[in-house]
Design an enzyme around this catalytic site. Structure first.
Site, mmCIF file in Angstrom:
data_model
loop_
_atom_site.group_PDB
_atom_site.id
_atom_site.type_symbol
_atom_site.label_atom_id
_atom_site.label_comp_id
_atom_site.label_asym_id
_atom_site.label_seq_id
_atom_site.Cartn_x
_atom_site.Cartn_y
_atom_site.Cartn_z
ATOM 1 N N TYR A 36 16.427 29.688 9.942
ATOM 2 C CA TYR A 36 15.255 30.376 10.490
ATOM 3 C C TYR A 36 15.273 30.344 12.014
ATOM 4 O O TYR A 36 15.631 29.321 12.622
ATOM 5 C CB TYR A 36 13.975 29.702 10.001
ATOM 6 C CG TYR A 36 13.656 29.980 8.553
ATOM 7 C CD1 TYR A 36 13.372 31.270 8.118
ATOM 8 C CD2 TYR A 36 13.642 28.946 7.624
ATOM 9 C CE1 TYR A 36 13.076 31.532 6.789
ATOM 10 C CE2 TYR A 36 13.348 29.197 6.290
ATOM 11 C CZ TYR A 36 13.058 30.487 5.878
ATOM 12 O OH TYR A 36 12.769 30.736 4.569
ATOM 13 N N LYS A 87 0.847 -1.203 0.000
ATOM 14 C CA LYS A 87 0.000 0.000 0.000
ATOM 15 C C LYS A 87 0.884 1.255 0.000
ATOM 16 O O LYS A 87 2.087 1.178 0.299
ATOM 17 C CB LYS A 87 -0.917 -0.023 1.217
ATOM 18 C CG LYS A 87 -0.179 -0.025 2.557
ATOM 19 C CD LYS A 87 -1.100 -0.395 3.718
ATOM 20 C CE LYS A 87 -0.343 -0.418 5.034
ATOM 21 N NZ LYS A 87 -1.176 -0.958 6.138
#
Ligand SMILES: *Cc1c(COP(=O)(O)O)cnc(C)c1O
Length: 371
Positions: free
Chosen positions: A264, A38
């Site tokens: 950041y 899957k």
């Protein structure tokens, strides 16, 4: 399109290791081993993974979605392999299952009735699996529903039950009493279906012992190299072969001569005399932002700490300990490799290997080896 020369990261997927892992699991059981592919084979590319598994001897596959099953049938070049769709039968989709030779995993009494009605009208006892819930409360017949089928088994006569399955909630923890509870519940409620093949074990379930193996096991993550025995005291005791490698490309190296903030939020201050390498991989590539100031990369055997925040497209490493010719633009840092496997990375990010795998980015150049 990416190329080896231009991509920010190179994802290496070892198809021989995939085959070897599956064969190893198959060798642990007396019944059959299927493979769960899957979510595009846990992010690794079902188009390449499924044929490699078929070549290793796998004859039964599980996907989550109908569309994944349709695609998988193509990846397998048609063929005889059994494909089960775990998500089951959506209303009105019966013909799609027939057209692509898929088998639904029937998850409720209403799905059982719908499949039975379709098979009666179609004039053929088509195969399907039935899922009994024993402790997940997501999908599957719950409570008294299996017993209701003992009282009125008529819908079961209209189709062929090729498998009865359930799913373990706590298989990763061998000491959890929930495993034995679910095993007992599964034995009890599967009686309603007579002498059919049964399956309860995912990857970790296989390692709980032979009483969990029944007629079929359904490994996913272990096939892709993640440790199915996470509770083992030695974290290095992964019995599976590593499948995935990820290398991030250095695109700039900065010599620090006065204290500099990195990234950041200016969460890291690089000291004079250190060297910062910027790598073209970020959270947009599935490299978790939670790894900011936490993870490590490796250049050869040398550990290089990730410093500063993970940005969308960039991460930064302190490469002070590495020779200049190894830490230069164009060179690579191992983000997933022998020294920092998926489990270790997942632990640092506060998540699980499944999530790391299934989020591996679309911008990487994918290099398949073996197969
Ligand atoms: C995903 C899934 C599996 C495979 O689980 P792993 O832990 O990856 O081995 C098996 N059975 C069901 C029902 C699943 O949803």
């Amino acid at each position: 399109m990416t190329s080896e020369q231009t991509a920010g990261g190179i994802l290496t997927i070892d198809l021989d290791a995939v085959g070897a892992n599956w064969r190893r699991l198959d060798g642990m059981v007396t019944g059959d081993a299927a493979a769960v592919v899957k979510a595009d084979a846990y992010g690794l590319g079902a188009e390449k993974i499924a044929p490699a598994l078929a070549a290793a001897g796998c004859e039964t596959f599980f996907v989550a979605l109908i569309d994944e099953g349709v695609a998988l049938r193509t990846f397998l070049g048609g063929g005889e392999a059994v494909i089960y769709v775990l998500g089951g039968l959506l209303p009105g989709t019966e013909e799609i299952f027939v057209e692509h030779a898929l088998r639904p995993v029937l998850n409720s009494l209403s799905e059982i009735h719908a499949w039975a009605a379709f098979c009666s009208a179609h004039g053929e006892k088509l195969a399907a699996a039935v899922h009994i819930d024993t402790g997940m409360s997501r999908l599957g017949l719950g409570g008294l529903e299996p017993a209701a089928l003992i009282d009125d088994p008529s819908p079961l006569r209209a189709f062929t039950i090729s498998l009865v399955l359930s799913h373990l909630a706590c298989a990763g923890d061998a000491d959890d009493p929930k495993n034995a509870e679910q095993l007992a519940a599964f034995k009890k409620s599967s009686v309603a279906f007579g002498a059919v093949k049964r399956s309860i074990a995912n990857s970790s379930g296989i390692f709980l012992g032979p009483e969990y193996h029944f007629d079929m096991v359904r490994p996913g993550v272990a096939v892709y190299g993640s440790n199915p025995t996470p509770g083992e005291p030695d974290p290095g005791s992964n019995p599976m072969a590593q499948v995935v490698g990820l290398q991030g490309r250095i695109i700039q190296v900065r010599d620090v001569d006065s204290p500099l903030s990195v990234g950041y939020g200016a969460t890291h201050i690089a000291a004079p005399g250190t060297k910062i390498a910027t790598v073209a991989v970020g959270y947009a590539d599935g490299y978790p932002r939670g790894l900011s100031n936490r993870a490590s990369g490796y250049i050869g055997d040398v550990r290089v700490p990730l410093v500063g925040r993970v940005s969308m497209d960039l991460i930064t490493f302190d490469v002070s300990g590495v020779a200049a010719d190894a830490a230069r633009p164009g060179a690579f840092i191992d983000l997933i490799g022998p020294h920092n496997n998926i489990g270790a990375l997942a632990g640092e990010a506060g998540t699980i290997g499944y999530e790391i795998l299934t989020r591996l980015g679309r911008r990487y150049h994918r290099r398949y080896t073996g197969g």
